[in-house]
Motif scaffolding. Structure first.
Motif, PDB file in Angstrom:
ATOM      1  N   ILE A 296     -22.201 120.538 -10.930  1.00  0.00           N
ATOM      2  CA  ILE A 296     -20.986 121.290 -11.222  1.00  0.00           C
ATOM      3  C   ILE A 296     -20.638 121.107 -12.696  1.00  0.00           C
TER       4      ILE A 296
ATOM      5  N   ILE B  38     -18.254 121.096 -15.822  1.00  0.00           N
ATOM      6  CA  ILE B  38     -16.804 120.973 -16.060  1.00  0.00           C
ATOM      7  C   ILE B  38     -16.564 120.950 -17.567  1.00  0.00           C
ATOM      8  N   SER B  39     -15.331 121.217 -17.932  1.00  0.00           N
ATOM      9  CA  SER B  39     -14.984 121.234 -19.361  1.00  0.00           C
ATOM     10  C   SER B  39     -14.765 119.809 -19.866  1.00  0.00           C
TER      11      SER B  39
ATOM     12  N   GLN C  43     -11.423 118.540 -18.595  1.00  0.00           N
ATOM     13  CA  GLN C  43     -11.478 118.078 -17.206  1.00  0.00           C
ATOM     14  C   GLN C  43     -12.112 116.692 -17.107  1.00  0.00           C
ATOM     15  N   ALA C  44     -13.181 116.469 -17.890  1.00  0.00           N
ATOM     16  CA  ALA C  44     -13.854 115.169 -17.876  1.00  0.00           C
ATOM     17  C   ALA C  44     -12.945 114.082 -18.444  1.00  0.00           C
TER      18      ALA C  44
ATOM     19  N   ASP D 233      -9.515 115.906 -12.868  1.00  0.00           N
ATOM     20  CA  ASP D 233      -9.087 117.187 -12.316  1.00  0.00           C
ATOM     21  C   ASP D 233      -9.465 117.227 -10.833  1.00  0.00           C
ATOM     22  N   THR D 234      -8.897 118.184 -10.119  1.00  0.00           N
ATOM     23  CA  THR D 234      -9.290 118.452  -8.733  1.00  0.00           C
ATOM     24  C   THR D 234     -10.175 119.689  -8.731  1.00  0.00           C
ATOM     25  N   LEU D 235     -11.398 119.526  -8.221  1.00  0.00           N
ATOM     26  CA  LEU D 235     -12.384 120.604  -8.242  1.00  0.00           C
ATOM     27  C   LEU D 235     -12.573 121.206  -6.850  1.00  0.00           C
TER      28      LEU D 235
ATOM     29  N   VAL E 110     -15.407 122.065  -4.664  1.00  0.00           N
ATOM     30  CA  VAL E 110     -16.830 121.726  -4.622  1.00  0.00           C
ATOM     31  C   VAL E 110     -17.510 122.468  -3.473  1.00  0.00           C
TER      32      VAL E 110
ATOM     33  N   LYS F 141     -11.265 115.228  -6.072  1.00  0.00           N
ATOM     34  CA  LYS F 141     -10.586 114.789  -7.311  1.00  0.00           C
ATOM     35  C   LYS F 141     -11.530 113.893  -8.105  1.00  0.00           C
TER      36      LYS F 141
ATOM     37  N   THR G  22     -14.496 110.832 -16.787  1.00  0.00           N
ATOM     38  CA  THR G  22     -15.789 111.067 -16.122  1.00  0.00           C
ATOM     39  C   THR G  22     -16.848 111.404 -17.160  1.00  0.00           C
TER      40      THR G  22
ATOM     41  N   THR H 266     -20.778 112.686 -18.399  1.00  0.00           N
ATOM     42  CA  THR H 266     -21.815 113.637 -18.016  1.00  0.00           C
ATOM     43  C   THR H 266     -22.884 112.934 -17.173  1.00  0.00           C
TER      44      THR H 266
END
Length: 198
Positions: free
Chosen positions: A155, A157-158, A161-162, A166-168, A170, A180, A185, A187
């Motif tokens: 997935i 993410i920006s 977001q990292a 964020d809540t994704l 999925v 969440k 986070t 890469t």
């Protein structure tokens, strides 16, 4: 003088083995499944070309109303067909196309086979039929990959977001779920969702 017995060539030493019941050959067939069909299981219809006992002669090779007599020269290890069956040409077996429904179990993996006993080619001289082996080939999925029973999805993410978390939404094989991710986070981080695999 010693008694000598001369047999004709068609009644040689191997004839008793040649005329013993022999098991039919097994058949292999491939069925292509989607990722979801392999994950959840399904029923598939396959078409198989196999050799079967001739319906007209019952596998004897002799035409209707006639019999295959015991060969007097080899005392029963062979037979003489005076009038061959017109359908099978005296072979006792014919090639036919059959359709089968195969139950694919949930969680089957690429390259695994399902054995259907007795659904292969007919035996010879009253021998049992061989087996049918259905091998599974799974089409690649556009977003999921599989490792045994585990399903993986990447997935993007920006950076925000990292950094902030964020809540994704999925995607899973059971549908989308909210997950969440924590702030900071990195890469390539892998998150495990228990019970959402195969």
């Amino acid at each position: 003088p010693p008694l000598s017995l001369v047999l004709p060539p068609e009644c040689g030493g191997r004839s008793s083995r040649r005329n013993a019941p022999q098991r039919g050959e097994s058949i292999r067939q491939t069925v292509i499944l989607s990722f979801e069909e392999a994950a959840f299981g399904c029923e598939k219809e396959i078409t198989v070309e196999r050799i079967e006992s001739c319906d007209d002669c019952g596998g004897t090779g002799a035409a209707k109303g006639t019999t295959a007599e015991t060969c007097p020269n080899c005392r029963g290890t062979g037979k003489i067909i005076k009038k061959p069956c017109p359908k099978c040409g005296g072979q006792g077996r014919v090639r036919k196309t059959r359709k089968f429904k195969v139950n694919i179990p949930a969680g089957i993996d690429d390259g695994q086979s399902i054995q259907q006993r007795g659904q292969g080619n007919a035996g010879v001289n009253g021998g049992p039929a061989g087996d049918l082996f259905v091998t599974v080939a799974i089409r690649p999925h556009p977003i999921f990959t599989r490792n045994g029973s585990d399903v993986h999805v990447d997935i993007p993410i920006s950076f925000a977001q990292a950094a902030l978390g964020d809540t994704l939404q999925v995607p899973t094989i059971d549908g989308r779920i909210e997950y969440k991710i924590p702030e900071g986070t990195q890469t390539g981080t892998t998150f495990r969702m228990r019970g959402k695999g195969i």
